[in-house]
Motif scaffolding. Structure first.
Motif, PDB file in Angstrom:
ATOM      1  N   THR A 136       0.833  -1.205   0.000  1.00  0.00           N
ATOM      2  CA  THR A 136       0.000   0.000   0.000  1.00  0.00           C
ATOM      3  C   THR A 136       0.867   1.255   0.000  1.00  0.00           C
ATOM      4  O   THR A 136       0.406   2.329  -0.370  1.00  0.00           O
ATOM      5  CB  THR A 136      -0.952   0.014   1.207  1.00  0.00           C
ATOM      6  OG1 THR A 136      -0.215  -0.306   2.393  1.00  0.00           O
ATOM      7  CG2 THR A 136      -2.071  -0.993   1.029  1.00  0.00           C
ATOM      8  N   MET A 169      -5.566  11.670  -5.226  1.00  0.00           N
ATOM      9  CA  MET A 169      -5.772  10.890  -6.444  1.00  0.00           C
ATOM     10  C   MET A 169      -4.602  11.084  -7.408  1.00  0.00           C
ATOM     11  O   MET A 169      -4.230  10.174  -8.147  1.00  0.00           O
ATOM     12  CB  MET A 169      -7.104  11.244  -7.110  1.00  0.00           C
ATOM     13  CG  MET A 169      -7.233  12.658  -7.610  1.00  0.00           C
ATOM     14  SD  MET A 169      -8.910  13.080  -8.134  1.00  0.00           S
ATOM     15  CE  MET A 169      -9.062  12.145  -9.633  1.00  0.00           C
ATOM     16  N   THR A 176      -1.783   8.665  -6.241  1.00  0.00           N
ATOM     17  CA  THR A 176      -2.019   7.226  -6.235  1.00  0.00           C
ATOM     18  C   THR A 176      -1.182   6.560  -7.336  1.00  0.00           C
ATOM     19  O   THR A 176      -1.161   7.029  -8.474  1.00  0.00           O
ATOM     20  CB  THR A 176      -3.519   6.935  -6.447  1.00  0.00           C
ATOM     21  OG1 THR A 176      -4.266   7.608  -5.422  1.00  0.00           O
ATOM     22  CG2 THR A 176      -3.803   5.450  -6.362  1.00  0.00           C
ATOM     23  N   GLY A 209      -8.056   6.232  -3.847  1.00  0.00           N
ATOM     24  CA  GLY A 209      -7.378   6.760  -5.030  1.00  0.00           C
ATOM     25  C   GLY A 209      -7.605   5.885  -6.243  1.00  0.00           C
ATOM     26  O   GLY A 209      -7.803   6.375  -7.360  1.00  0.00           O
ATOM     27  N   THR A 210      -7.580   4.566  -6.033  1.00  0.00           N
ATOM     28  CA  THR A 210      -7.853   3.630  -7.133  1.00  0.00           C
ATOM     29  C   THR A 210      -9.228   3.896  -7.720  1.00  0.00           C
ATOM     30  O   THR A 210      -9.415   3.940  -8.944  1.00  0.00           O
ATOM     31  CB  THR A 210      -7.748   2.179  -6.607  1.00  0.00           C
ATOM     32  OG1 THR A 210      -6.415   1.960  -6.114  1.00  0.00           O
ATOM     33  CG2 THR A 210      -8.027   1.177  -7.701  1.00  0.00           C
ATOM     34  N   TYR A 236      -1.643   9.094 -13.258  1.00  0.00           N
ATOM     35  CA  TYR A 236      -2.795   9.996 -13.085  1.00  0.00           C
ATOM     36  C   TYR A 236      -3.188  10.638 -14.406  1.00  0.00           C
ATOM     37  O   TYR A 236      -4.383  10.682 -14.763  1.00  0.00           O
ATOM     38  CB  TYR A 236      -2.473  11.078 -12.046  1.00  0.00           C
ATOM     39  CG  TYR A 236      -3.494  12.198 -12.043  1.00  0.00           C
ATOM     40  CD1 TYR A 236      -4.702  12.056 -11.378  1.00  0.00           C
ATOM     41  CD2 TYR A 236      -3.261  13.385 -12.735  1.00  0.00           C
ATOM     42  CE1 TYR A 236      -5.654  13.074 -11.401  1.00  0.00           C
ATOM     43  CE2 TYR A 236      -4.191  14.410 -12.758  1.00  0.00           C
ATOM     44  CZ  TYR A 236      -5.395  14.250 -12.089  1.00  0.00           C
ATOM     45  OH  TYR A 236      -6.332  15.252 -12.120  1.00  0.00           O
ATOM     46  N   ILE A 288       1.028   1.882  -3.624  1.00  0.00           N
ATOM     47  CA  ILE A 288      -0.239   2.286  -4.242  1.00  0.00           C
ATOM     48  C   ILE A 288      -0.686   3.648  -3.734  1.00  0.00           C
ATOM     49  O   ILE A 288      -1.049   4.539  -4.494  1.00  0.00           O
ATOM     50  CB  ILE A 288      -1.341   1.246  -3.941  1.00  0.00           C
ATOM     51  CG1 ILE A 288      -0.898  -0.154  -4.348  1.00  0.00           C
ATOM     52  CG2 ILE A 288      -2.643   1.634  -4.643  1.00  0.00           C
ATOM     53  CD1 ILE A 288      -1.740  -1.264  -3.745  1.00  0.00           C
ATOM     54  N   SER A 289      -0.697   3.782  -2.410  1.00  0.00           N
ATOM     55  CA  SER A 289      -1.243   4.978  -1.779  1.00  0.00           C
ATOM     56  C   SER A 289      -0.226   6.106  -1.773  1.00  0.00           C
ATOM     57  O   SER A 289       0.973   5.860  -1.649  1.00  0.00           O
ATOM     58  CB  SER A 289      -1.644   4.631  -0.338  1.00  0.00           C
ATOM     59  OG  SER A 289      -2.140   5.778   0.328  1.00  0.00           O
ATOM     60  N   TRP A 329      -6.553   5.310   1.353  1.00  0.00           N
ATOM     61  CA  TRP A 329      -6.388   6.007   0.075  1.00  0.00           C
ATOM     62  C   TRP A 329      -5.852   5.098  -1.024  1.00  0.00           C
ATOM     63  O   TRP A 329      -5.943   5.427  -2.203  1.00  0.00           O
ATOM     64  CB  TRP A 329      -5.514   7.255   0.240  1.00  0.00           C
ATOM     65  CG  TRP A 329      -6.383   8.462   0.486  1.00  0.00           C
ATOM     66  CD1 TRP A 329      -6.523   9.150   1.644  1.00  0.00           C
ATOM     67  CD2 TRP A 329      -7.272   9.072  -0.456  1.00  0.00           C
ATOM     68  NE1 TRP A 329      -7.443  10.164   1.496  1.00  0.00           N
ATOM     69  CE2 TRP A 329      -7.920  10.142   0.206  1.00  0.00           C
ATOM     70  CE3 TRP A 329      -7.597   8.825  -1.782  1.00  0.00           C
ATOM     71  CZ2 TRP A 329      -8.847  10.951  -0.411  1.00  0.00           C
ATOM     72  CZ3 TRP A 329      -8.536   9.634  -2.410  1.00  0.00           C
ATOM     73  CH2 TRP A 329      -9.151  10.684  -1.730  1.00  0.00           C
ATOM     74  N   ALA A 330      -5.292   3.960  -0.638  1.00  0.00           N
ATOM     75  CA  ALA A 330      -4.909   2.991  -1.672  1.00  0.00           C
ATOM     76  C   ALA A 330      -6.137   2.521  -2.426  1.00  0.00           C
ATOM     77  O   ALA A 330      -6.081   2.221  -3.624  1.00  0.00           O
ATOM     78  CB  ALA A 330      -4.179   1.806  -1.051  1.00  0.00           C
TER      79      ALA A 330
END
Length: 918
Positions: free
Chosen positions: A699, A742, A745, A809-810, A776, A702-703, A805-806
């Motif tokens: 994470t 976002m 991410t 945001g995804t 993004y 990812i996050s 947020w992982a």
């Protein structure tokens, strides 16, 4: 929260009198008459059993659910889904701010829908501890603490104002201000009660203290006999709002501890050994329960250290039953005598008390004779990769050798089972000076591969443990007395988990020695362990970058993933606090500090580790400085904060006044259409692949986490709002702004997208133009054309901290599904909670076997409103050359509750829709 005893099918309601106070409780022994014997049921499952008895309502908890826990003893596993309601919720500020933002947004949505916004209120007690915001900007000076706190308040004033509003606006919500301690240590030393009480229908009830937390290391509290684990912020918010935690009755792995630690061995050495053993055993998603007569001599702080690391060994929790050691700790930390008496009486009445010779029934078990534990570190980038202290130079060299190999597979440095992917024994090692120098304060110093540039005493894992903290102080004392100093390239820091640590280090007379080695207090918070290590001195950073040096950090933390501690530090080693001090003196992980001199004294005499290592007798003597009065004094006004905190002005309103120009707190878009019926579940057609990722993607990858780069999408956004790069702060501090999050991410500098041949950094290939760009930016182009997106991954996707947020945001990037070989528990649940479909390759299948390159279009077929747990779905693959393939995947929506959440668009949407309807 549901009322108690609505059904009581098993006639278990009973009364217990303690110190002339009557407590009603759901007696497991009384329930045995209808349920069958629970005597050998693991004590962690007894806690779940009591919870179901107390909340039996015939709807969310039915009699067969309760019977299933007792029947678990026959087959030692279960497919039964249960609805579990923890007593309380614990948060830290990084994960807590977005949770409060969501609650504020839900109030706004409720008001917009014509409902009463004050219906949005925690129903369970919530404690939020601000511990993730302080950074080590200043170090090794007497002013470091005050200067870091001042910067923290400047950087985070907007967030702190918002949290203070939340504290006044929401019932059942308390905030522990900054500069107080780490949430898990505050929980251990003050908040947790071991047995909780509550009034319902004019009756006082007693029951096990239980919780969920928005940090994966919530598990630390299991050392106190309190069942708790980390969930995503999304699940925690739902639990606050009265939703049960949906879960399968877990498998329980017993871990038998016998013997005692030998002279010179620390609790950290023990926990790294336990972590390695359990990761090799394979306990992901399972409870671990510790038992055995070795527990009688295992201090509570050592138990908490082991319980803290449950995320690192992969378990949901590592549970220690209540016994006399627990009672002694409650007394030491100043809990009320009536509560202590209740804990003992209740635990004994319920069969939750640990007795010598206890042998519960477990799914499986393993054991450790603690006398066999050796001094150890873990590294260079996974907490389960334990390295015996004398082998650290070889492990570092093996990492260097591996890093030079050309193939992608070898570069991954990952494999199953927790074994390190490097061959430490075969590594050839030569300690050579590479002739690289930097200048600091007018002096020239060498810097080479393997040099320790960060040596941090940090993190709840070890700063909660007086024995290892005092051992660090004793090492410092002996070193100073021999005239030693830390190496000039080492950034040293001391970030205790509570003010009590400062008190007992002062009382033991050890603070001056730590300070002489540069271990001045830098703050009370997580600091280095979560990446808040702050900048290295500029000449050192420039030297590392210009010569591409592979340097090291040594920290007393629980996480050492690459890129987490500091973006320029590729190898990170978990160690006990005294070893952190030792490596600050040695200055390099290429030095075998078990055999080579750690340094020379001013007369040029060799000083070895054994010359400065404290004896158990010395540590025991120092432990006498830890007193109950310290805990009582420091926690008497734990929620008050300093003058700066108290001076923060807040609006008095039931809904939050969102500021359009704020770059910290923004109204998120999650509930914009909540007044409309949820969209029907349909197949996903012609999706593009946003990224193809390998194994063990965390994470952290990812996050959004760590520093915000100037040229990143988030950096460009902040500059467009007039924010200079020096004021960006960290991603974690801006979790209340979805526009920043976002953009961050999948933006981690160490993430490797196989669509770009494994190149590091948060980029992807935008297929329509074959152009490389930030993930993004590509996602926004796809969203503009209404193209759904899919992420492909390997094993253990989403391992690491519980970062909501992982998943958030995804979702905001337009990702409709994640297809992986396996998922870590919390992240899979969070994806469902945000309406993102988790899919799993069938056994022996992967992105490799299906030759996915990222050029394909994918369709997911079989989705509809009658979706059900663990159903198989079809993936249709349309390749760029016209070829077509189909294969089956497993839908990882695991429970019926999750089906309902997914249909509603997410777990918070489900809660909010129900509240609006009522």
């Amino acid at each position: 929260m549901a009322s108690y005893a609505q059904k009581n099918s098993f006639d278990s309601l009973d009364c217990l009198e303690v110190n002339q106070q009557q407590y009603y409780f759901f007696n497991l022994n009384a329930a045995e008459k209808k349920l069958g014997s629970v005597d050998r049921l693991p004590k962690s499952l007894k806690v779940l059993l009591e919870n179901l008895l107390r909340f039996e309502d015939g709807i969310t908890v039915k009699a067969p659910d309760i019977q299933a826990i007792v029947d678990w003893q026959k087959i030692r596993t279960s497919e039964q889904e249960i609805q579990y309601r923890p007593a309380r919720v614990l948060m830290q500020d990084f994960t807590g701010v977005p949770a409060v933002v969501d609650l504020a947004a839900m109030r706004a949505a409720m008001q917009k829908a014509g409902g009463d916004p004050e219906k949005i209120n925690p129903l369970s007690p919530v404690d939020l501890v601000i511990d993730h915001s302080v950074m080590v900007d200043h170090f090794a000076t007497p002013q470091a603490f005050s200067e870091n706190v001042e910067i923290e308040m400047q950087r985070n004033g907007e967030r702190y104002q918002f949290l203070r509003w939340g504290q006044s606006a929401f019932d059942n919500f308390q905030v522990v201000p900054p500069g107080t301690g780490i949430c898990h240590q505050v929980n251990l030393e003050y908040l947790a009660q071991a047995v909780w009480t509550n009034e319902d229908d004019a009756k006082q009830y007693a029951f096990p203290d239980t919780l969920v937390g928005t940090d994966s290391h919530t598990t630390m509290i299991n050392g106190l006999g309190v069942l708790g684990w980390g969930v995503g912020g999304i699940e925690a918010e739902a639990a606050m709002l009265g939703q049960p935690v949906s879960m399968l009755i877990p498998e329980v792995i017993g871990f038998k501890l016998t013997g005692k630690l030998r002279e010179g061995i620390t609790a950290t050495d023990l926990v790294l050994t336990v972590t390695q053993m359990l990761r090799q055993k394979g306990v992901v998603g399972k409870f671990v329960e510790f038992y055995g007569d070795g527990l009688a001599d295992l201090p509570l702080a050592d138990r908490a250290t082991i319980a803290n690391m449950a995320p690192e060994y992969g378990a949901t929790c590592g549970f220690f039953p209540i016994d006399q050691v627990t009672i002694d700790y409650l007394e030491l930390t100043g809990r009320h005598p009536d509560r202590i008496a209740l804990v003992k009486a209740y635990s004994q009445a319920q069969g939750l008390w640990r007795h010598a010779g206890d042998e519960p029934i477990f799914t499986d078990s393993l054991s450790l004779d603690m006398s066999t534990v050796e001094p150890s570190l873990a590294g260079p980038k996974r907490p389960q990769d334990r390295v015996v202290l004398g082998q650290v130079p070889h492990a570092f060299q093996a990492f260097m050798d591996l890093s030079l190999k050309p193939t992608k597979e070898e570069l991954r440095f990952e494999n199953e089972g927790g074994d390190t992917a490097i061959d430490v024994e075969q590594a050839s090692f030569e300690n050579t000076d590479n002739g690289i120098f930097f200048e600091l304060d007018g002096q020239k110093y060498p810097l080479q591969d393997g040099d320790v540039v960060i040596a941090a005493i940090t993190s709840c894992t070890n700063t909660s443990n007086p024995s290892v903290m005092l051992a660090a102080g004793l090492v410092a004392k002996k070193a100073v007395e021999k005239g030693l100093q830390r190496k000039p390239w080492v950034k040293s820091s001391l970030a205790p988990g509570s003010k009590v640590v400062t008190d007992y280090l002062n009382a033991a007379g050890l603070t001056p020695y730590l300070e002489q080695l540069g271990y001045n207090l830098v703050g009370y918070g997580c600091t280095t362990c979560i990446g808040n290590s702050g900048p290295l001195p500029q000449p050192i950073e420039e030297t590392i970058q210009s010569h591409d040096l592979t340097v090291a950090s040594v920290l007393s933390g629980n996480r050492n993933f690459e890129g987490r501690v500091h973006p320029l530090v590729k190898t990170n080693w978990l160690a006990s606090p005294p070893l952190v001090v030792a490596y600050a003196l040695a200055g390099s992980v290429k030095k075998d500090i078990t055999a080579e001199p750690i340094a020379q004294d001013p007369q040029g005499n060799d000083v070895y580790l054994k010359d400065i290592w404290p004896t158990q007798a010395e540590i025991h003597a120092a432990l006498q400085s830890v007193t109950t009065g310290m805990f009582s004094q420091e926690y008497a006004a734990v929620f008050d904060g300093d003058e700066t905190w108290q001076a923060i002005q807040i609006p008095q309103s039931q809904t939050y006044a969102w500021q359009a120009d704020s770059t910290y707190i923004q109204h998120p878009p999650f509930f914009e259409d909540i007044d409309q019926p949820p969209a029907a579940i349909t197949d996903i057609h012609n999706a593009r692949i946003l990224a193809i990722l390998g194994d063990s993607v965390t994470t952290d990858h990812i996050s959004p986490a760590g520093n915000i780069k100037k040229d990143s999408p988030a950096g460009r956004y902040l500059q467009s709002k007039g924010i200079e790069a020096k004021d960006f702060n960290s991603y974690g501090s801006r979790r209340g702004n979805h526009e920043v999050m976002m953009r961050g991410t999948f933006a981690n500098i160490r993430i490797k997208n196989e669509m770009l041949n494994g190149e590091e950094g948060g980029n992807t290939l935008y297929i329509p133009t074959q152009e490389k760009m930030a993930i993004y930016d590509a996602a926004m182009l796809y969203q503009k054309d209404q193209v759904p997106l899919i992420v492909i991954a390997g094993k253990e996707y989403g391992t690491g901290s519980s970062r909501d947020w992982a998943a958030k945001g995804t979702n905001l990037l337009g990702v409709k599904a994640v297809l992986a070989e396996s998922f870590e528990r919390i992240h899979r649940s969070n994806l469902v909670g945000m309406g993102v479909l988790p899919l799993q390759f069938l056994a022996n299948e992967s992105r490799v076997t299906h030759q996915l390159t990222g050029q394909e279009q994918l369709s997911i077929v079989g989705l509809s409103d009658d979706i059900h747990p663990h159903q198989q779905l079809t993936v249709q693959v349309q390749r760029s050359n016209g070829e077509y393939e189909e294969f089956q995947v497993l839908c990882r929506i695991d429970t019926l509750n999750e089906v309902e959440y997914f249909k509603a668009g997410g777990i918070l949407h489900y809660v909010l829709r129900n509240l609006i309807a009522s």
